[in-house]
Design an enzyme around this catalytic site. Sequence first.
Site, PDB file in Angstrom:
ATOM      1  N   CYS A   1       0.802  -1.218   0.000  1.00 14.13           N
ATOM      2  CA  CYS A   1       0.000   0.000   0.000  1.00 14.13           C
ATOM      3  C   CYS A   1       0.843   1.281   0.000  1.00 14.13           C
ATOM      4  O   CYS A   1       1.422   1.619  -1.028  1.00 14.13           O
ATOM      5  CB  CYS A   1      -0.965  -0.031   1.188  1.00 14.13           C
ATOM      6  SG  CYS A   1      -2.391   1.041   0.955  1.00 14.13           S
TER       7      CYS A   1
ATOM      8  N   ARG B   1     -12.703   5.221  -3.657  1.00 13.78           N
ATOM      9  CA  ARG B   1     -11.963   4.336  -2.785  1.00 13.78           C
ATOM     10  C   ARG B   1     -12.191   2.889  -3.207  1.00 13.78           C
ATOM     11  O   ARG B   1     -13.328   2.471  -3.394  1.00 13.78           O
ATOM     12  CB  ARG B   1     -12.406   4.554  -1.345  1.00 13.78           C
ATOM     13  CG  ARG B   1     -11.309   4.233  -0.413  1.00 13.78           C
ATOM     14  CD  ARG B   1     -11.259   4.870   0.921  1.00 13.78           C
ATOM     15  NE  ARG B   1     -10.002   4.408   1.485  1.00 13.78           N
ATOM     16  CZ  ARG B   1      -8.949   5.157   1.702  1.00 13.78           C
ATOM     17  NH1 ARG B   1      -9.005   6.435   1.509  1.00 13.78           N
ATOM     18  NH2 ARG B   1      -7.834   4.628   2.149  1.00 13.78           N
TER      19      ARG B   1
ATOM     20  N   HIS C   1      -3.361  -5.545   2.158  1.00 16.01           N
ATOM     21  CA  HIS C   1      -2.624  -5.257   3.382  1.00 16.01           C
ATOM     22  C   HIS C   1      -2.621  -6.422   4.360  1.00 16.01           C
ATOM     23  O   HIS C   1      -3.084  -7.510   4.060  1.00 16.01           O
ATOM     24  CB  HIS C   1      -3.078  -3.947   4.018  1.00 16.01           C
ATOM     25  CG  HIS C   1      -4.544  -3.807   4.237  1.00 16.01           C
ATOM     26  ND1 HIS C   1      -5.114  -2.618   4.568  1.00 16.01           N
ATOM     27  CD2 HIS C   1      -5.550  -4.687   4.155  1.00 16.01           C
ATOM     28  CE1 HIS C   1      -6.408  -2.786   4.699  1.00 16.01           C
ATOM     29  NE2 HIS C   1      -6.704  -4.022   4.456  1.00 16.01           N
TER      30      HIS C   1
END
Lengths: 257, 443
Positions: A112, A146, A209
């Site tokens: 990320c 997003r 993640h």
Amino acid sequence: MTSEVQPTPETQPESPQPGKGTLRVLQLYPREMNIYGDWGNALVLQQRIKWHGYTPELLEYNVGDDFPEDIDIVVGGGGQDSGQLVIQDDLQARADHLRELADGGAPMLVICGLYQLFGKFFKTSAGPVIPGIGILDVETHGTDERLIGNVIMKSTEFGDILGYENHSGQTTLGPGVEPLGTVTKGAGNNSKDGHEGARYNNVVASYLHGSLLPKNPAIADFLIRTAAERKYGTFVPGKPDDDYARLAREHAARRPR
Amino acid sequence: MLSFSVPLGKLVRTLSRLRGGGSAFPGLVVEKIDPGFMQRTLASLPHGVAVVSGTNGKTTTTKMVVELLESQGLKVFTNRSGSNFTRGVAASLLGEVDWRGRLDADIAILELDEAHAVHFVNKVEPRFSLLLNVLRDQLDRFGEIDKTARLLEHIASRTTDTVVLNREDPRVARISKILHDVDALHHPAVRYFGLDESLRSTFPNDDEMRTSGSGPSPSGTPVAAAEGEPVELPAADVVLRRVGAQDAEFEFDGETVSTAMKLRGVYNIFNAAAALSLARAVLGTGPVDTPKLVKALGEVAPAFGRGESLTVDGQPLELVLVKNPSGFRLGLKSFPAGGYATMIAINDNYADGRDMSWLWDVEFESLREDGVEVLTGVRAYDMALRLQYDEVPFGVVEPDITAALRTFINGSRGKPKRIFCTYTSMLAIRRELAKITIVEVVS
């Protein structure tokens, strides 16, 4: 019901076998860049190094620290935009060293935020451009969209990769890198081209993640194998018990986006 | 049209209750036919509206504030049903107003989730707000915690009288400065609730998570220690000084008051300091019966599913709701594992948060010695994997909660039990437990 609690599977050796040697894992900027489970990647490397019979040494590097010597694996996580601003100058000061490591074949995992900053730049949606260190031929543009949710992708190198993405920066790959995989569920690098992550030398970069390495032990073992071969010329694997990783993958794959 | 909206709304409410429908639907109806209903009704309250928001602890804290104010003789309206969004507030109001739309209350204390609170305060300026914390919870909804902090800033900026802030949460404490920077003359008054220095280490915030030394630092490895930066903290209105096994000490007005506590878990008791500070702000300079206030604080029972203690087979069974890494870490710290049989139930439904990465931000070593009997929930295998990496032994892994609960209870007879559970797994567990034991019925 077995109220008796079962011991941890016996295939995992109690203590590392000293004969195989030490592997040093450096976590980059855990103070600022450790959002949502990035610690898991460091923990998984540490434990699997042990389960493979080597001795793990976990080190942390934060802004202003002395950069440790003899690093075998580098792992870096994600952060808030504010965290990226805090580390950017320090990261630039370490750029040459990190690039040298990457060009020399050191295994690295960047997730990320540090994936973005290992690229050429991150142009935030508010306007300012955070320069990257250019190890990866990628560029990232902040957006108002997003990309959030469960991800499954196909990788020729690691098989199916599962995880969770949550980012508004959209990354595009240049000719100097390969994607980590092709997304079958989720968005990946951006909302357009169906690629997720990037591969350069032994650097693995991804937006997935925290739980990337726990549920994708193939990637963890690639990093460990590469580190051992670079350091000792050979990798003698142990037999970690991956039954729960397999079951967690099967269940995760059935969850909605 | 207006005169019909309340009776019609109440009728819809009655009908939707009869068919067991959602609690917010009547609110939707009344919003459609009478958009001013909520503002108009709340504006009539003599003490106005207080909003409680933050990532964690809203429900129990709201309950505490209500009971504290009731101890002082105030009539309080609150959104008890857990419908913590605008439509839910309207629906709750419908249940309380008379047929002419009048609300018999002095003040409204409303629990609002961060995102919904922003919509609410745009419609109704709260007189008071209490902002609890910004934790890494529900990032799958809000993106990142800095964004969550901005939602709370907005609530504060719309507050007219007093904002109560958590002094120990840097993202919340900072809101005071932002209010001042925006309007140095006309910002609301700010007061803080805080912790005694001796308790601060039990509340590592998310920024300190990896540097507080509480993390799993493997023996003999050179992990850098945290740099203790000296921080000048503002004076707090209420400070939690000490937490005992069944009591606690709070300091306010320069005096330390000790009280028995029914609430368990340091985080709940810290929120008691928050509730006390908001109640004091609401009561203002008027007469306060402090002994009654403190007595009420000691008698607050946990809200639905939050640190509740039930009885199964004559043994206590505790439900500990865990929604994020800080909450889980505090839960593990507050409820030591020794002597208890433990089950962990992890779901990843929308109300739990879809992202399970946060399990990797919790250290489970404290369970290593006694182990965990049963792991359950949709993400039971993720939990098993997590425990495997922390070398915590576990017994049965059974994703089906009904089957797992029976296994757990049958296998740990004669032992006190504790279940750490995410929100929707808590609901499922309560449903099953109701078949086995008496569970508090929540209206």
